[in-house]
Scaffold this active site. Structure first.
Site, mmCIF file in Angstrom:
data_model
loop_
_atom_site.group_PDB
_atom_site.id
_atom_site.type_symbol
_atom_site.label_atom_id
_atom_site.label_comp_id
_atom_site.label_asym_id
_atom_site.label_seq_id
_atom_site.Cartn_x
_atom_site.Cartn_y
_atom_site.Cartn_z
ATOM 1 N N TYR A 182 0.924 1.596 -3.633
ATOM 2 C CA TYR A 182 0.222 0.655 -2.771
ATOM 3 C C TYR A 182 0.754 0.651 -1.347
ATOM 4 O O TYR A 182 0.184 0.013 -0.484
ATOM 5 C CB TYR A 182 0.322 -0.762 -3.336
ATOM 6 N N GLY A 183 1.850 1.307 -1.073
ATOM 7 C CA GLY A 183 2.402 1.303 0.270
ATOM 8 C C GLY A 183 3.907 1.455 0.257
ATOM 9 O O GLY A 183 4.502 1.848 -0.744
ATOM 10 N N SER A 184 4.525 1.131 1.387
ATOM 11 C CA SER A 184 5.965 1.304 1.550
ATOM 12 C C SER A 184 6.696 -0.023 1.368
ATOM 13 O O SER A 184 6.155 -1.092 1.652
ATOM 14 C CB SER A 184 6.267 1.871 2.933
ATOM 15 N N VAL A 185 7.956 0.072 0.909
ATOM 16 C CA VAL A 185 8.789 -1.109 0.713
ATOM 17 C C VAL A 185 10.024 -0.983 1.604
ATOM 18 O O VAL A 185 10.672 0.064 1.631
ATOM 19 C CB VAL A 185 9.216 -1.266 -0.758
ATOM 20 N N GLY A 187 11.611 2.614 -0.393
ATOM 21 C CA GLY A 187 10.860 3.564 -1.206
ATOM 22 C C GLY A 187 9.384 3.512 -0.913
ATOM 23 O O GLY A 187 8.918 2.784 -0.037
ATOM 24 N N ASP A 207 0.493 -5.281 -15.546
ATOM 25 C CA ASP A 207 1.090 -4.000 -15.155
ATOM 26 C C ASP A 207 2.566 -3.950 -15.531
ATOM 27 O O ASP A 207 3.415 -3.557 -14.731
ATOM 28 C CB ASP A 207 0.916 -3.782 -13.649
ATOM 29 N N LYS A 233 6.950 -5.540 1.530
ATOM 30 C CA LYS A 233 6.020 -4.501 1.075
ATOM 31 C C LYS A 233 4.852 -4.453 2.047
ATOM 32 O O LYS A 233 4.161 -5.453 2.258
ATOM 33 C CB LYS A 233 5.540 -4.792 -0.346
ATOM 34 N N GLY A 290 5.546 3.345 -2.857
ATOM 35 C CA GLY A 290 4.790 3.092 -4.076
ATOM 36 C C GLY A 290 3.343 3.470 -3.883
ATOM 37 O O GLY A 290 2.924 3.893 -2.802
#
Length: 487
Positions: A41-44, A37, A149, A59, A39
């Site tokens: 902040y970046g890709s996972v 997926g 968070d 991540k 996010g």
């Protein structure tokens, strides 16, 4: 791709990447299987550790901030060892990207499960998830760490149904600047009043966020999700604590649990240890009750992926016959610099797809989103295009749009000159607006018209504060780029 894990069970349990592994390139240590997926902040990615055969999550985060702060936060993660917190195995710093290797949770986030099933959770399911989450928070708070968070998107489930806290100390809190840009300002719906007011906060700020998350799991989205995030920033500290839209649907124990979480005074708010003794949590059932909804969500995801693949195959055939002519079933990908074409996804991008609610929650809330078919790249990692500009938080786009409007329209200045005085326009701390009854209609209209310019001024102050913190970090990055190394 769970069959990979079943056919090749780990030869030994991976606890931490050793020094030898950390000196290699990440591609030498891991085989990337698929992209999970995207996010904020970046890709996972899902990957397999070659030496042990263990499935992990990687991540990939573009580093746009102070490397020293990132290293400090990673060192905090290394201290954490709890079955209720996603394990951290190690990190690689390559060029301007941080590759974070973490525990893999096959069922995804609670937010993903809600969206895939198109259903909110039952009280029993919520109680079980909250119990594990509280154990994770109790551990973090005992370690004197604040998550900052907590939300459904950061509570992950493994395939057995065990809930684990994610994005603590690393991707969720890279630096104060990034946290405020992507969490406090970008998505304030879960934030405690004292966090928004910046008057100092401690571990019980996470408890407020947990109460909001409980409502999110029950109703599909947090309170205030239908309004602009910047307006929510001013409403959360001023308004009474939020509650359920339809209280009659929920038990007294559940409503009391949420009430204990959403106490505006931090000093009077319950702790994680205290809430673990709450009747709603103590009566929680075992994780086995979550297996059905996990299996249902994973089945839905698989069927959608298969359907999307069939559409792609069909469209590929049509395209080959039409020789680069656009098919009527395809749409141009917004913002696609390569000019490629993708199939229009039928999945909602919002955090809530339940029938009873509109899909109004902004999609970029820092929660991982499930792949659409065009995001799958045959299981290979894809480096961030250095020519691409990083995605702007929605509130910055809002600033820029308003600035353009203000250059054309000087109405705000005209209105501000007619205000009674600045003290009359402050939000009452007690939320009492009785004084408005003594105002004339003309004064009330002026006040209403002046609210937006006032908000723009306050947001501009926030923006200036953000810039003053960001520039020194950018300067430091330039100096540290010369020292690329694995750690």
């Amino acid at each position: 791709m769970e069959t990979v894990q079943l056919r090749n069970p780990p030869r030994r349990q991976l606890k931490k990447l050793d020094e030898d592994s950390l000196t290699k390139q990440p591609e030498e240590v891991f085989d990337v299987l698929e992209k999970l997926g995207e996010g904020s902040y970046g890709s996972v990615y899902k990957a397999i550790h070659k030496e042990t055969g263990q499935i992990v999550a990687i991540k990939q985060v573009p580093v746009e901030s102070d490397l020293q702060e990132i290293i400090k936060e990673i060192s905090i993660m290394q201290q954490c060892d709890s079955p209720h917190v996603v394990k951290y195995y190690g990190s690689y710093f390559k060029n301007t990207d941080l590759w974070i290797v973490m525990e893999y949770c096959g069922a995804g986030s609670v937010s993903d499960i809600i969206r895939l099933r198109n259903k909110t959770l039952t009280e029993d399911e919520i109680a079980t998830i909250l119990q594990s989450t509280l154990k994770g928070l109790e551990y973090l708070h005992f370690m004197r760490k604040i998550h900052r968070d907590i939300k459904a998107g950061n509570i992950l489930l493994n395939t057995e149904g065990h809930a684990k806290l994610a994005d603590f100390g690393v991707a969720g809190q890279l630096t104060d600047t990034m946290a405020k840009r992507n969490t406090v300002i970008g998505t304030p719906f879960w934030m405690a009043p004292e966090v928004i007011q910046e008057i100092g906060y401690n571990c019980v700020a996470d408890i407020w966020s947990l109460g909001i998350t409980a409502i999110e799991m029950a109703e599909g989205k947090p309170p205030y999700a239908d309004i602009h995030p910047m307006r929510a920033i001013f409403m959360i500290p001023t308004n009474p604590p939020p509650t359920f839209r339809k209280p009659e649907l929920w038990s007294d124990n559940f409503m009391d649990f949420v009430k204990q979480c959403l106490v505006k005074s931090p000093e009077q708010r319950a702790t994680a240890t205290q809430l673990l003794q709450h009747p709603f949590v103590k009566s929680a059932k075992g994780v086995s009750i979550l297996r059905d909804l996990i299996n249902e969500a994973m089945d839905v995801k698989l069927k959608r992926q298969e359907a999307q693949q069939r559409e792609v195959d069909q469209d590929d055939e049509e395209n080959s016959e039409e020789d680069e002519m656009d098919s009527g079933t395809m749409v141009r990908a917004a913002g696609d610099e390569m000019g490629t074409v993708r199939v229009a996804s039928t999945m909602s991008g919002g955090a809530n797809t339940m029938i009873e609610h509109g899909d109004t929650l902004p999609s970029q809330l820092g929660t991982m989103v499930i792949n659409t078919e065009d995001e799958e790249e045959e299981g290979t990692m894809k480096r961030r295009d250095e020519t691409m500009q990083p995605a702007k938080p929605s509130f910055l786009e809002y600033f820029e749009q308003k600035e353009k409007e203000n250059q054309i329209n000087s109405f705000g200045k005209n209105v501000s000159g007619s205000l009674k005085n600045s003290s009359d326009w402050k939000i009452p701390q007690d939320g009492d607006y009785e004084f408005l009854k003594s105002w004339t209609v003309e004064d009330l209209q002026k006040r209403l018209l002046a609210l937006d310019p006032m908000m723009e001024q306050e947001m501009e102050e926030i923006r200036q504060k953000y810039r003053s913190k960001r520039q020194p970090i950018l300067d430091a990055i330039e100096a540290k780029k010369r020292r690329q190394q694995n750690f």
